[in-house]
Design a protein around this motif. Sequence first.
Motif, PDB file in Angstrom:
ATOM      1  N   ASN A 205       0.073  -1.228  -0.047  1.00 27.71           N
ATOM      2  CA  ASN A 205      -0.198  -0.214   0.080  1.00 27.71           C
ATOM      3  C   ASN A 205       0.899   1.111  -0.273  1.00 27.71           C
ATOM      4  O   ASN A 205       0.706   2.499   0.370  1.00 27.71           O
ATOM      5  N   VAL A 206       1.716   1.009  -0.676  1.00 29.07           N
ATOM      6  CA  VAL A 206       2.693   2.281  -0.199  1.00 29.07           C
ATOM      7  C   VAL A 206       3.052   2.712  -2.356  1.00 29.07           C
ATOM      8  O   VAL A 206       3.784   1.620  -2.422  1.00 29.07           O
ATOM      9  N   CYS A 207       2.680   3.978  -2.164  1.00 31.94           N
ATOM     10  CA  CYS A 207       3.763   4.616  -3.955  1.00 31.94           C
ATOM     11  C   CYS A 207       4.995   4.990  -3.487  1.00 31.94           C
ATOM     12  O   CYS A 207       4.528   5.683  -2.476  1.00 31.94           O
ATOM     13  N   ALA A 208       5.446   5.324  -4.841  1.00 24.31           N
ATOM     14  CA  ALA A 208       7.163   5.943  -3.987  1.00 24.31           C
ATOM     15  C   ALA A 208       7.369   6.075  -5.662  1.00 24.31           C
ATOM     16  O   ALA A 208       7.415   5.456  -6.138  1.00 24.31           O
ATOM     17  N   VAL A 209       8.289   7.495  -5.473  1.00 25.99           N
ATOM     18  CA  VAL A 209       8.855   8.308  -7.085  1.00 25.99           C
ATOM     19  C   VAL A 209      10.160   8.737  -6.416  1.00 25.99           C
ATOM     20  O   VAL A 209      10.303   9.075  -5.391  1.00 25.99           O
ATOM     21  N   SER A 210      11.025   8.374  -7.221  1.00 24.16           N
ATOM     22  CA  SER A 210      12.510   8.875  -6.447  1.00 24.16           C
ATOM     23  C   SER A 210      13.172   9.548  -7.491  1.00 24.16           C
ATOM     24  O   SER A 210      13.165   8.624  -9.007  1.00 24.16           O
ATOM     25  N   VAL A 211      14.324   9.928  -7.625  1.00 26.66           N
ATOM     26  CA  VAL A 211      15.145  10.833  -9.188  1.00 26.66           C
ATOM     27  C   VAL A 211      16.790  10.666  -7.819  1.00 26.66           C
ATOM     28  O   VAL A 211      16.842  11.493  -7.160  1.00 26.66           O
ATOM     29  N   PRO A 212      17.862  10.374  -8.540  1.00 28.09           N
ATOM     30  CA  PRO A 212      19.211  10.436  -8.043  1.00 28.09           C
ATOM     31  C   PRO A 212      19.750  11.974  -7.891  1.00 28.09           C
ATOM     32  O   PRO A 212      19.208  13.158  -9.394  1.00 28.09           O
ATOM     33  N   LEU A 213      20.034  12.508  -6.718  1.00 21.39           N
ATOM     34  CA  LEU A 213      21.043  14.099  -7.369  1.00 21.39           C
ATOM     35  C   LEU A 213      22.339  13.550  -7.860  1.00 21.39           C
ATOM     36  O   LEU A 213      22.959  12.634  -7.297  1.00 21.39           O
ATOM     37  N   ARG A 214      22.457  15.019  -8.688  1.00 19.76           N
ATOM     38  CA  ARG A 214      23.644  15.422  -9.111  1.00 19.76           C
ATOM     39  C   ARG A 214      24.427  16.239  -8.321  1.00 19.76           C
ATOM     40  O   ARG A 214      24.367  17.225  -8.915  1.00 19.76           O
ATOM     41  N   VAL A 215      25.343  15.753  -7.407  1.00 20.46           N
ATOM     42  CA  VAL A 215      25.245  16.796  -6.373  1.00 20.46           C
ATOM     43  C   VAL A 215      26.713  16.436  -6.123  1.00 20.46           C
ATOM     44  O   VAL A 215      27.423  15.798  -5.921  1.00 20.46           O
ATOM     45  N   GLY A 216      27.429  17.985  -5.964  1.00 21.40           N
ATOM     46  CA  GLY A 216      29.521  17.239  -5.616  1.00 21.40           C
ATOM     47  C   GLY A 216      30.129  17.018  -6.501  1.00 21.40           C
ATOM     48  O   GLY A 216      29.642  17.052  -7.993  1.00 21.40           O
ATOM     49  N   SER A 217      30.922  16.317  -6.134  1.00 19.68           N
ATOM     50  CA  SER A 217      31.740  15.674  -7.149  1.00 19.68           C
ATOM     51  C   SER A 217      31.954  14.528  -6.976  1.00 19.68           C
ATOM     52  O   SER A 217      31.034  14.121  -5.954  1.00 19.68           O
ATOM     53  N   SER A 218      32.844  13.478  -7.440  1.00 23.56           N
ATOM     54  CA  SER A 218      33.355  12.445  -7.623  1.00 23.56           C
ATOM     55  C   SER A 218      33.063  11.348  -6.917  1.00 23.56           C
ATOM     56  O   SER A 218      33.498  10.283  -6.423  1.00 23.56           O
ATOM     57  N   ASP A 219      33.922  11.862  -5.255  1.00 23.46           N
ATOM     58  CA  ASP A 219      34.061  11.423  -4.425  1.00 23.46           C
ATOM     59  C   ASP A 219      32.855  11.103  -3.493  1.00 23.46           C
ATOM     60  O   ASP A 219      33.584  10.685  -3.110  1.00 23.46           O
TER      61      ASP A 219
END
Length: 267
Positions: A205-219
């Motif tokens: 009974n749980v709906c969810a949507v998600s996106v990755p965040l492009r933040v900071g450096s590769s480290d």
Amino acid sequence: MKGIKVVIDRQFAINLSRGLEVLRAFNPADQLLGNKELCERTSLPKATVSRLTYTLEKLGYLLKVDRLQKYRLGPGVLMLGYPMLAGLEIRHLARPHMEQLATKTKWTVNLGMLGRLEVVYIDALRLDRRNFLKPDIGSSRPLLTTSIGRALLLASSEKDQNAILNRIKIAYPTQYRKDVHHFNRDKAFYEKNSYCLSLGDWESNVCAVSVPLRVGSSDDPTIALNCTLSGSKLSQQEIHQSIIPHLFEAKHNIEKDSGRIFISRKY
């Protein structure tokens, strides 16, 4: 055994790993555990668990409840995690945008990052009062059956992605076979729509949507943002029209503000 090559990692500190396994045995539903229960959960010998709990208590990572002859996590565990949380600038930067997203959607909003084989929440804003799962900082979610877990995997390099999937397959073979189709389906969906979607994949009974965040450096660690709603069955089209524009807006604003902070810190 003849014909089998045993690989020993001489850099791996077994005693340290056993102590951490004892600490990981505790969870919100089982806050008090005795040595017998810890033996069952960690598969460690009784004598080993006894030495570890004694040592962890002396160091402040466990508190002993003498009346029950059991242990609970001590303040040393919280102190250990605080420097890590305090050093995650993304938490402070994203908070106002998370609040706006939660206000507009009335959904619960979370930030998560990769743990060992799970998602670990680093911030949570619960406006959905029906959310019985009670997400909080430090709580974890599975990778393959949650939209935020799949977003984190899909934001990883192909090499890291394959390594994580292989570790899950080895650690939890039955669960992997049961759940991997969710990841494969959402991978194709993400390539087309740029977000991950779960309609009851983890909790029915749980709906969810998600996106990755492009933040900071590769480290910096990979971070993902999600919205979740409990107890309401919305169609994919309804979610796409009423929630996704606000989710993408929050993503854009967080990434924009993160770029400003990263540049100012770099130069």
